[in-house]
Scaffold this motif. Structure first.
Motif, mmCIF file in Angstrom:
data_model
loop_
_atom_site.group_PDB
_atom_site.id
_atom_site.type_symbol
_atom_site.label_atom_id
_atom_site.label_comp_id
_atom_site.label_asym_id
_atom_site.label_seq_id
_atom_site.Cartn_x
_atom_site.Cartn_y
_atom_site.Cartn_z
ATOM 1 N N PRO A 215 0.822 -1.220 0.000
ATOM 2 C CA PRO A 215 0.000 0.000 0.000
ATOM 3 C C PRO A 215 0.855 1.269 0.000
ATOM 4 O O PRO A 215 2.020 1.272 0.403
ATOM 5 C CB PRO A 215 -0.797 -0.109 1.312
ATOM 6 N N TYR A 216 0.244 2.343 -0.475
ATOM 7 C CA TYR A 216 0.851 3.664 -0.350
ATOM 8 C C TYR A 216 0.883 4.064 1.120
ATOM 9 O O TYR A 216 0.036 3.656 1.917
ATOM 10 C CB TYR A 216 0.032 4.701 -1.112
ATOM 11 N N GLY A 217 1.846 4.918 1.447
ATOM 12 C CA GLY A 217 1.875 5.518 2.762
ATOM 13 C C GLY A 217 1.096 6.820 2.756
ATOM 14 O O GLY A 217 0.103 6.964 2.040
ATOM 15 N N ILE A 218 1.559 7.787 3.524
ATOM 16 C CA ILE A 218 0.850 9.067 3.603
ATOM 17 C C ILE A 218 1.314 10.045 2.538
ATOM 18 O O ILE A 218 0.718 11.104 2.360
ATOM 19 C CB ILE A 218 1.003 9.705 4.998
ATOM 20 N N ASN A 219 2.379 9.684 1.798
ATOM 21 C CA ASN A 219 2.879 10.512 0.707
ATOM 22 C C ASN A 219 3.465 9.588 -0.347
ATOM 23 O O ASN A 219 3.721 8.410 -0.098
ATOM 24 C CB ASN A 219 3.942 11.496 1.207
ATOM 25 N N PHE A 220 3.671 10.124 -1.562
ATOM 26 C CA PHE A 220 4.294 9.335 -2.608
ATOM 27 C C PHE A 220 5.758 9.081 -2.245
ATOM 28 O O PHE A 220 6.517 10.023 -2.022
ATOM 29 C CB PHE A 220 4.212 10.053 -3.954
ATOM 30 N N ALA A 221 6.149 7.821 -2.203
ATOM 31 C CA ALA A 221 7.542 7.449 -1.973
ATOM 32 C C ALA A 221 8.237 7.312 -3.323
ATOM 33 O O ALA A 221 7.575 7.127 -4.355
ATOM 34 C CB ALA A 221 7.608 6.130 -1.209
ATOM 35 N N PRO A 222 9.568 7.403 -3.367
ATOM 36 C CA PRO A 222 10.280 7.233 -4.637
ATOM 37 C C PRO A 222 9.902 5.952 -5.365
ATOM 38 O O PRO A 222 9.798 5.947 -6.601
ATOM 39 C CB PRO A 222 11.759 7.235 -4.204
ATOM 40 N N ALA A 223 9.674 4.872 -4.631
ATOM 41 C CA ALA A 223 9.319 3.601 -5.265
ATOM 42 C C ALA A 223 7.933 3.633 -5.911
ATOM 43 O O ALA A 223 7.607 2.762 -6.724
ATOM 44 C CB ALA A 223 9.374 2.472 -4.235
ATOM 45 N N ASP A 224 7.127 4.630 -5.557
ATOM 46 C CA ASP A 224 5.779 4.754 -6.121
ATOM 47 C C ASP A 224 5.776 5.496 -7.454
ATOM 48 O O ASP A 224 4.735 5.544 -8.128
ATOM 49 C CB ASP A 224 4.864 5.512 -5.150
ATOM 50 N N LEU A 225 6.891 6.090 -7.819
ATOM 51 C CA LEU A 225 6.995 6.900 -9.034
ATOM 52 C C LEU A 225 7.790 6.115 -10.063
ATOM 53 O O LEU A 225 9.018 6.063 -10.017
ATOM 54 C CB LEU A 225 7.659 8.243 -8.728
ATOM 55 N N ILE A 226 7.068 5.485 -10.977
ATOM 56 C CA ILE A 226 7.684 4.555 -11.916
ATOM 57 C C ILE A 226 8.013 5.272 -13.232
ATOM 58 O O ILE A 226 7.192 6.013 -13.783
ATOM 59 C CB ILE A 226 6.751 3.367 -12.194
ATOM 60 N N THR A 227 9.215 5.019 -13.733
ATOM 61 C CA THR A 227 9.646 5.592 -15.005
ATOM 62 C C THR A 227 8.734 5.128 -16.137
ATOM 63 O O THR A 227 8.323 3.959 -16.186
ATOM 64 C CB THR A 227 11.092 5.169 -15.305
ATOM 65 N N ILE A 228 8.428 6.038 -17.047
ATOM 66 C CA ILE A 228 7.602 5.676 -18.205
ATOM 67 C C ILE A 228 8.404 4.742 -19.101
ATOM 68 O O ILE A 228 9.539 5.046 -19.474
ATOM 69 C CB ILE A 228 7.194 6.944 -18.998
#
Length: 272
Positions: A215-228
Protein backbone atom coordinates in the motif's frame (compact mmCIF):
# COMPACT_ATOMS: atom_id res chain seq x y z
CA UNK A 1 8.60 -9.95 -30.53
CA UNK A 2 7.57 -7.00 -28.33
CA UNK A 3 8.64 -3.69 -29.79
CA UNK A 4 10.84 -1.36 -27.76
CA UNK A 5 8.81 1.62 -28.99
CA UNK A 6 5.17 2.47 -29.67
CA UNK A 7 4.41 1.81 -33.36
CA UNK A 8 1.65 4.42 -33.36
CA UNK A 9 -1.70 4.24 -35.05
CA UNK A 10 -1.20 1.63 -37.73
CA UNK A 11 -4.22 -0.49 -36.78
CA UNK A 12 -7.88 0.03 -37.52
CA UNK A 13 -10.08 1.59 -36.25
CA UNK A 14 -7.46 3.80 -34.55
CA UNK A 15 -5.85 4.85 -37.82
CA UNK A 16 -9.19 6.12 -39.07
CA UNK A 17 -10.02 7.78 -35.73
CA UNK A 18 -6.71 9.65 -35.76
CA UNK A 19 -7.31 10.80 -39.34
CA UNK A 20 -10.54 12.50 -38.38
CA UNK A 21 -9.62 13.93 -35.00
CA UNK A 22 -11.73 17.01 -34.20
CA UNK A 23 -10.08 20.40 -34.50
CA UNK A 24 -10.76 23.88 -33.11
CA UNK A 25 -14.28 23.86 -34.55
CA UNK A 26 -15.05 21.28 -31.84
CA UNK A 27 -12.40 22.22 -29.26
CA UNK A 28 -12.55 26.05 -29.15
CA UNK A 29 -9.31 28.01 -28.77
CA UNK A 30 -10.60 29.94 -25.77
CA UNK A 31 -10.86 26.73 -23.74
CA UNK A 32 -8.22 24.41 -25.22
CA UNK A 33 -4.62 24.68 -26.45
CA UNK A 34 -5.67 23.32 -29.83
CA UNK A 35 -2.59 24.87 -31.46
CA UNK A 36 -0.41 22.05 -30.02
CA UNK A 37 -2.40 19.35 -31.80
CA UNK A 38 -4.37 16.36 -30.52
CA UNK A 39 -2.66 13.86 -28.20
CA UNK A 40 -4.44 10.55 -28.32
CA UNK A 41 -3.25 7.87 -25.91
CA UNK A 42 -0.46 5.88 -24.27
CA UNK A 43 -0.17 2.11 -24.08
CA UNK A 44 -1.33 -0.89 -26.05
CA UNK A 45 -3.77 -0.60 -28.94
CA UNK A 46 -3.12 -4.12 -30.23
CA UNK A 47 -5.72 -5.87 -28.08
CA UNK A 48 -3.33 -6.91 -25.30
CA UNK A 49 -4.36 -4.24 -22.77
CA UNK A 50 -6.10 -5.56 -19.66
CA UNK A 51 -6.60 -2.20 -17.95
CA UNK A 52 -8.03 1.07 -19.25
CA UNK A 53 -7.07 4.27 -17.45
CA UNK A 54 -8.93 7.49 -18.22
CA UNK A 55 -7.14 10.75 -17.54
CA UNK A 56 -8.28 14.31 -18.10
CA UNK A 57 -6.15 16.32 -20.53
CA UNK A 58 -2.53 16.52 -21.75
CA UNK A 59 0.06 19.04 -20.52
CA UNK A 60 3.41 20.33 -21.75
CA UNK A 61 5.40 17.08 -21.50
CA UNK A 62 2.69 15.28 -23.43
CA UNK A 63 2.71 17.95 -26.15
CA UNK A 64 6.35 17.16 -26.86
CA UNK A 65 6.30 13.37 -26.51
CA UNK A 66 2.89 12.99 -28.26
CA UNK A 67 1.70 10.49 -25.63
CA UNK A 68 -0.49 11.18 -22.61
CA UNK A 69 0.33 10.97 -18.89
CA UNK A 70 4.13 11.05 -19.00
CA UNK A 71 4.79 13.95 -16.60
CA UNK A 72 4.38 13.91 -12.82
CA UNK A 73 0.81 12.60 -13.07
CA UNK A 74 1.96 9.92 -15.49
CA UNK A 75 4.69 8.62 -13.19
CA UNK A 76 2.17 8.38 -10.37
CA UNK A 77 -0.27 6.52 -12.63
CA UNK A 78 2.54 4.17 -13.66
CA UNK A 79 3.06 3.37 -10.00
CA UNK A 80 -0.67 2.73 -9.58
CA UNK A 81 -0.54 0.26 -12.48
CA UNK A 82 2.52 -1.42 -11.02
CA UNK A 83 0.66 -2.10 -7.78
CA UNK A 84 -1.91 -3.95 -9.90
CA UNK A 85 0.82 -6.08 -11.46
CA UNK A 86 0.60 -4.27 -14.79
CA UNK A 87 3.84 -3.24 -16.44
CA UNK A 88 2.78 -3.38 -20.08
CA UNK A 89 -0.82 -4.59 -20.53
CA UNK A 90 -2.63 -1.26 -20.21
CA UNK A 91 -3.95 1.59 -22.31
CA UNK A 92 -4.48 5.20 -21.23
CA UNK A 93 -6.96 7.62 -22.77
CA UNK A 94 -7.80 11.21 -21.86
CA UNK A 95 -11.17 12.88 -21.49
CA UNK A 96 -10.01 15.66 -23.81
CA UNK A 97 -7.67 15.47 -26.81
CA UNK A 98 -6.23 18.90 -26.11
CA UNK A 99 -4.81 20.63 -23.06
CA UNK A 100 -7.46 22.60 -21.20
CA UNK A 101 -6.82 26.36 -21.19
CA UNK A 102 -8.23 28.24 -18.22
CA UNK A 103 -9.69 27.05 -14.96
CA UNK A 104 -13.13 26.12 -16.24
CA UNK A 105 -12.55 24.96 -19.82
CA UNK A 106 -13.02 21.29 -19.03
CA UNK A 107 -16.21 21.76 -17.01
CA UNK A 108 -17.65 24.00 -19.69
CA UNK A 109 -17.20 21.40 -22.44
CA UNK A 110 -17.59 18.02 -20.73
CA UNK A 111 -21.13 17.76 -22.13
CA UNK A 112 -20.32 18.92 -25.68
CA UNK A 113 -21.92 16.35 -28.03
CA UNK A 114 -19.15 16.32 -30.66
CA UNK A 115 -16.42 15.84 -28.05
CA UNK A 116 -18.42 13.06 -26.40
CA UNK A 117 -19.23 11.21 -29.62
CA UNK A 118 -15.61 11.09 -30.76
CA UNK A 119 -14.32 10.04 -27.32
CA UNK A 120 -16.96 7.31 -27.11
CA UNK A 121 -15.70 5.91 -30.41
CA UNK A 122 -12.23 5.54 -28.91
CA UNK A 123 -13.64 3.93 -25.77
CA UNK A 124 -15.77 1.56 -27.82
CA UNK A 125 -12.77 0.54 -29.93
CA UNK A 126 -10.63 -0.16 -26.85
CA UNK A 127 -13.35 -1.95 -24.88
CA UNK A 128 -14.46 -3.82 -27.98
CA UNK A 129 -11.34 -5.97 -27.92
CA UNK A 130 -12.98 -7.92 -25.11
CA UNK A 131 -9.68 -8.01 -23.23
CA UNK A 132 -10.13 -5.10 -20.80
CA UNK A 133 -10.68 -6.47 -17.30
CA UNK A 134 -10.88 -3.21 -15.33
CA UNK A 135 -11.23 0.55 -15.78
CA UNK A 136 -10.10 3.42 -13.57
CA UNK A 137 -10.91 7.11 -13.99
CA UNK A 138 -8.46 9.63 -12.55
CA UNK A 139 -10.43 12.75 -11.74
CA UNK A 140 -14.01 14.03 -11.87
CA UNK A 141 -14.01 14.80 -15.59
CA UNK A 142 -12.59 11.37 -16.37
CA UNK A 143 -15.39 9.80 -14.34
CA UNK A 144 -17.92 11.88 -16.27
CA UNK A 145 -16.41 10.60 -19.53
CA UNK A 146 -16.85 6.96 -18.45
CA UNK A 147 -20.40 7.55 -17.21
CA UNK A 148 -21.32 9.13 -20.53
CA UNK A 149 -19.87 6.15 -22.36
CA UNK A 150 -21.75 3.45 -20.45
CA UNK A 151 -24.96 5.50 -20.82
CA UNK A 152 -24.47 5.50 -24.60
CA UNK A 153 -25.65 2.55 -26.75
CA UNK A 154 -22.01 1.95 -27.74
CA UNK A 155 -21.01 1.45 -24.12
CA UNK A 156 -23.92 -0.03 -22.18
CA UNK A 157 -22.62 -3.58 -22.51
CA UNK A 158 -19.48 -2.57 -20.57
CA UNK A 159 -21.28 -1.14 -17.55
CA UNK A 160 -20.46 -4.20 -15.45
CA UNK A 161 -16.70 -4.10 -16.02
CA UNK A 162 -14.80 -3.56 -12.74
CA UNK A 163 -14.54 0.21 -12.32
CA UNK A 164 -13.12 2.70 -9.85
CA UNK A 165 -13.13 6.49 -9.80
CA UNK A 166 -10.19 7.98 -7.89
CA UNK A 167 -8.74 11.47 -7.41
CA UNK A 168 -6.52 12.85 -10.15
CA UNK A 169 -2.82 12.14 -9.45
CA UNK A 170 -1.92 15.81 -8.93
CA UNK A 171 -5.20 17.01 -7.43
CA UNK A 172 -3.70 17.52 -3.96
CA UNK A 173 -1.23 20.10 -5.29
CA UNK A 174 -3.68 21.41 -7.87
CA UNK A 175 -6.12 22.61 -5.25
CA UNK A 176 -3.40 24.75 -3.66
CA UNK A 177 -3.13 25.64 0.00
CA UNK A 178 -0.41 25.49 2.59
CA UNK A 179 2.15 22.64 2.65
CA UNK A 180 0.20 21.12 5.53
CA UNK A 181 -3.03 21.24 3.54
CA UNK A 182 -1.36 19.66 0.50
CA UNK A 183 0.08 16.93 2.72
CA UNK A 184 -3.34 16.23 4.22
CA UNK A 185 -4.95 16.12 0.76
CA UNK A 186 -2.24 13.77 -0.51
CA UNK A 187 -2.86 11.42 2.42
CA UNK A 188 -6.58 11.29 1.59
CA UNK A 189 -5.80 10.77 -2.12
CA UNK A 190 -3.53 7.82 -1.36
CA UNK A 191 -6.05 6.27 0.99
CA UNK A 192 -8.56 6.31 -1.87
CA UNK A 193 -5.98 4.90 -4.26
CA UNK A 194 -5.23 2.06 -1.83
CA UNK A 195 -8.92 1.21 -1.60
CA UNK A 196 -9.35 1.31 -5.38
CA UNK A 197 -6.35 -0.96 -5.99
CA UNK A 198 -7.65 -3.50 -3.49
CA UNK A 199 -11.03 -3.44 -5.24
CA UNK A 200 -9.49 -3.81 -8.72
CA UNK A 201 -6.84 -6.45 -8.07
CA UNK A 202 -9.30 -9.40 -8.09
CA UNK A 203 -10.58 -8.26 -11.50
CA UNK A 204 -7.13 -8.35 -13.10
CA UNK A 205 -6.97 -12.02 -14.05
CA UNK A 206 -3.96 -11.65 -16.33
CA UNK A 207 -1.39 -9.37 -14.65
CA UNK A 208 2.06 -8.97 -16.16
CA UNK A 209 3.61 -9.75 -12.79
CA UNK A 210 2.31 -11.49 -9.68
CA UNK A 211 3.33 -9.59 -6.59
CA UNK A 212 1.89 -8.74 -3.18
CA UNK A 213 0.15 -5.43 -2.80
CA UNK A 214 2.32 -2.85 -1.05
CA UNK A 215 0.00 0.00 0.00
CA UNK A 216 0.85 3.66 -0.35
CA UNK A 217 1.88 5.52 2.76
CA UNK A 218 0.85 9.07 3.60
CA UNK A 219 2.88 10.51 0.71
CA UNK A 220 4.29 9.34 -2.61
CA UNK A 221 7.54 7.45 -1.97
CA UNK A 222 10.28 7.23 -4.64
CA UNK A 223 9.32 3.60 -5.26
CA UNK A 224 5.78 4.75 -6.12
CA UNK A 225 6.99 6.90 -9.03
CA UNK A 226 7.68 4.55 -11.92
CA UNK A 227 9.65 5.59 -15.00
CA UNK A 228 7.60 5.68 -18.20
CA UNK A 229 8.62 2.64 -20.32
CA UNK A 230 10.42 3.33 -23.59
CA UNK A 231 7.92 1.08 -25.37
CA UNK A 232 5.15 3.57 -24.56
CA UNK A 233 6.82 6.35 -26.59
CA UNK A 234 7.32 6.79 -30.33
CA UNK A 235 10.55 5.57 -31.89
CA UNK A 236 13.49 7.89 -31.47
CA UNK A 237 12.40 9.60 -28.25
CA UNK A 238 15.39 10.07 -25.91
CA UNK A 239 15.45 7.99 -22.74
CA UNK A 240 15.49 11.08 -20.50
CA UNK A 241 11.98 11.94 -21.64
CA UNK A 242 10.84 8.87 -19.72
CA UNK A 243 11.99 10.43 -16.45
CA UNK A 244 10.16 12.77 -14.10
CA UNK A 245 12.72 15.58 -14.27
CA UNK A 246 10.47 18.49 -15.20
CA UNK A 247 12.25 18.74 -18.54
CA UNK A 248 9.38 20.68 -20.13
CA UNK A 249 7.91 23.89 -18.72
CA UNK A 250 5.59 26.57 -20.00
CA UNK A 251 7.58 29.80 -19.94
CA UNK A 252 6.87 33.48 -20.46
CA UNK A 253 5.69 36.59 -18.66
CA UNK A 254 2.05 36.62 -19.72
CA UNK A 255 -0.53 33.86 -20.00
CA UNK A 256 -0.35 34.31 -23.78
CA UNK A 257 3.41 33.83 -23.77
CA UNK A 258 3.14 30.70 -21.65
CA UNK A 259 0.44 29.34 -23.91
CA UNK A 260 2.66 29.46 -27.00
CA UNK A 261 6.02 28.65 -25.40
CA UNK A 262 7.28 25.36 -24.01
CA UNK A 263 10.91 25.30 -22.92
CA UNK A 264 12.69 21.94 -23.03
CA UNK A 265 15.86 21.35 -21.06
CA UNK A 266 17.98 18.21 -21.13
CA UNK A 267 18.28 17.02 -17.49
CA UNK A 268 21.60 17.18 -15.64
CA UNK A 269 23.91 14.24 -16.17
CA UNK A 270 22.71 13.36 -19.65
CA UNK A 271 25.47 15.25 -21.46
CA UNK A 272 28.96 14.11 -20.33
Amino acid sequence: MSLSFDPGYDLMPFQELVDRAPDSTVYPFDSFRTEWGPIFHRGRLDGTARMLCIGQDPAQHEAIARRILIGTAGHRVQGFLSKLGLTRSYVLLNTFLYSVYGQTGGNQHINDPAITVYRNQWLAAIMGTGMIEAVVAFGTLADAAWQKFIADPSGTSFAQVAYQHVPHPTSAEGHGGTPEQVAAATKVLLEKWNSAIQALRPAIKHPDASQPFVPYGINFAPADLITIPRFDLPAGMPAWMCGDDGWATRTGVSAGDKRKTITIEVPPGVIP
